[in-house]
Write a protein that holds these residues in place. Structure first.
Motif: not given
Length: 416
Positions: A313-319
């Protein structure tokens, strides 16, 4: 410093490793199987390099768990508890090549035990001994970041000696250097990174790309065919990002807003269900058109189904990460540190990454991984490029009170 020799892998061994990725145990990642709910001292110049690498000294109130008497020099052994399917194996499944190479080099025998099936269950197993100040019988454990944070917070992990970890300090990827629960990596090092992404079956979506949580929750064409995860930090964290909130800094009100947004998805039956790893079969068949997913699983699904796609996602992702810790009162701390450092040597890290297919936390490993499998070396789910790494966000560590309150709200949401 003696290094693992990459030329020791013959052409036949490399071919066998490649075959194992699709037909052997190496084709099964740890989370695909189970999901529930030679060291030299650093010189002065070497110590200066640590600061240049961007690892600040840890700042915390306590000194960590009480140091045990270390018997490493006299007892060439260590006990290592890990998850199932989280270590490379030979094609005949009778040996663990990297562990055996470590023993040949150092003389240290590793009692390797696959006895971690679930973080909560494992913590319940070792907590009585840790609380009593007793040796757990394990010199090295591998637990997910939130549990690592808890163990460190309780003072039940030993502080690592940086002079025993030159490879680890030099080669740790920037993405994993500053977790808020262990900012200087004083107590832990990541075994693997775990990326939470959006996966979709392009046949089931009619060719439509799905690349945001907003689509998962609001696209009417996906109604009843959307999956979220039973891991609170993944599902809530991805929702917070989609709402423009930072999962590393959110407030109680923002958490409640994310829960409320997910609840709407449940109420209007947009979300089919919350899953553990069993989303993989539903996604493969198309019963789930799109879902939150763990990157290592998607790599394996794509090997057999070209319709499986993923999106960042352009909003980012969880790592998140699974991390190596030395428990308080462990007898063989120095031996454990040697093993940690060994897995940060580039050829060793590449061999491990080729089998488990999760994010490799070791920087500079691409060329070594390409010798084993060029496709894996170019896969950003294993080796994130700079653009992808810049979008990764970690869910902040929680106090004991927050953890209880947040998990209760999430359990109510998913009907647990």
């Amino acid at each position: 410093m003696e290094q693992y020799e990459p030329d020791s892998l013959s052409a036949a061994q490399l071919a066998a490793m490649r075959r194992s990725l699709t037909s052997g145990r190496g084709a099964l990642t740890r989370r695909s199987m189970l999901r529930a709910g030679g060291v030299g001292a650093l010189t002065v110049g070497g110590l200066a390099t640590l600061s240049a690498c961007g690892i600040p000294p840890a700042k915390r109130e306590g000194q960590g768990g009480p140091a045990s008497s270390d018997f490493s020099a006299k007892e060439k052994q260590l006990g290592f508890s890990n998850w199932t399917e989280y270590m490379d194996v030979s094609e005949d499944e009778k040996s663990r090549p990297t562990l055996e190479a470590f023993t040949r080099r150092t003389g240290i025998k590793v009692k390797y035990t696959e006895d971690i099936n679930d973080n909560v269950e494992f913590f319940g197993k070792i907590k009585p001994q840790l609380a009593a100040g007793q040796d757990t019988g394990r010199d090295l454990i591998c637990v997910t970041d939130w549990l690592a944070a808890r163990i460190i917070r309780l003072g039940w992990a030993q502080k690592l000696d940086p002079t025993n970890l030159p490879n680890a300090y030099a080669n740790l990827s920037a993405q994993f250097r500053r977790p808020d629960w262990d900012p200087g990596r004083a107590y832990s090092y990541p075994w693997t990174g775990i990326s939470t992404v959006i996966a979709y079956n392009s046949k089931a979506t009619g060719g439509k790309k799905v690349d945001s949580v907003t689509q998962l929750l609001d696209d009417p064409s996906l109604k009843g065919r959307v999956g979220f995860l039973t891991e609170m930090r993944d599902s809530v964290g991805m929702t917070l990002l989609d709402m423009g909130k930072d999962p590393g800094k959110f407030t109680d009100a923002e958490y409640d807003a994310a829960i409320g947004r997910l609840q709407k998805g449940v109420d209007k039956k947009q979300i089919r269900r919350f899953t553990g790893n069993d989303y993989t079969s539903d996604l493969d068949k198309g019963d789930l058109a799109a879902c939150l997913a763990w990157a290592g699983d998607i790599i394996q699904l794509q090997a057999d189904n070209p319709d499986i796609k993923f999106a960042i996602p352009s909003a980012g992702y969880i790592t998140s990460s699974d991390n190596l810790l030395v428990p308080a009162q462990a007898r063989h701390k120095a031996n454990a540190e040697k093993l940690i450092d060994y897995y940060y040597e580039l050829p060793v890290a590449a061999q491990l990454a080729a089998y488990i297919n999760y994010v490799c936390p070791v920087d500079g490993v691409k060329d070594e991984l390409a010798r084993i499998d060029p496709e894996l070396a170019s896969n950003t789910l294993i080796l994130p490029d700079k653009a992808m790494a810049a979008k990764s966000r970690a869910f902040r560590s929680l106090t004991g009170e927050e953890e209880t309150a947040y998990e209760e709200k999430f359990a109510k949401l998913i009907g647990a």
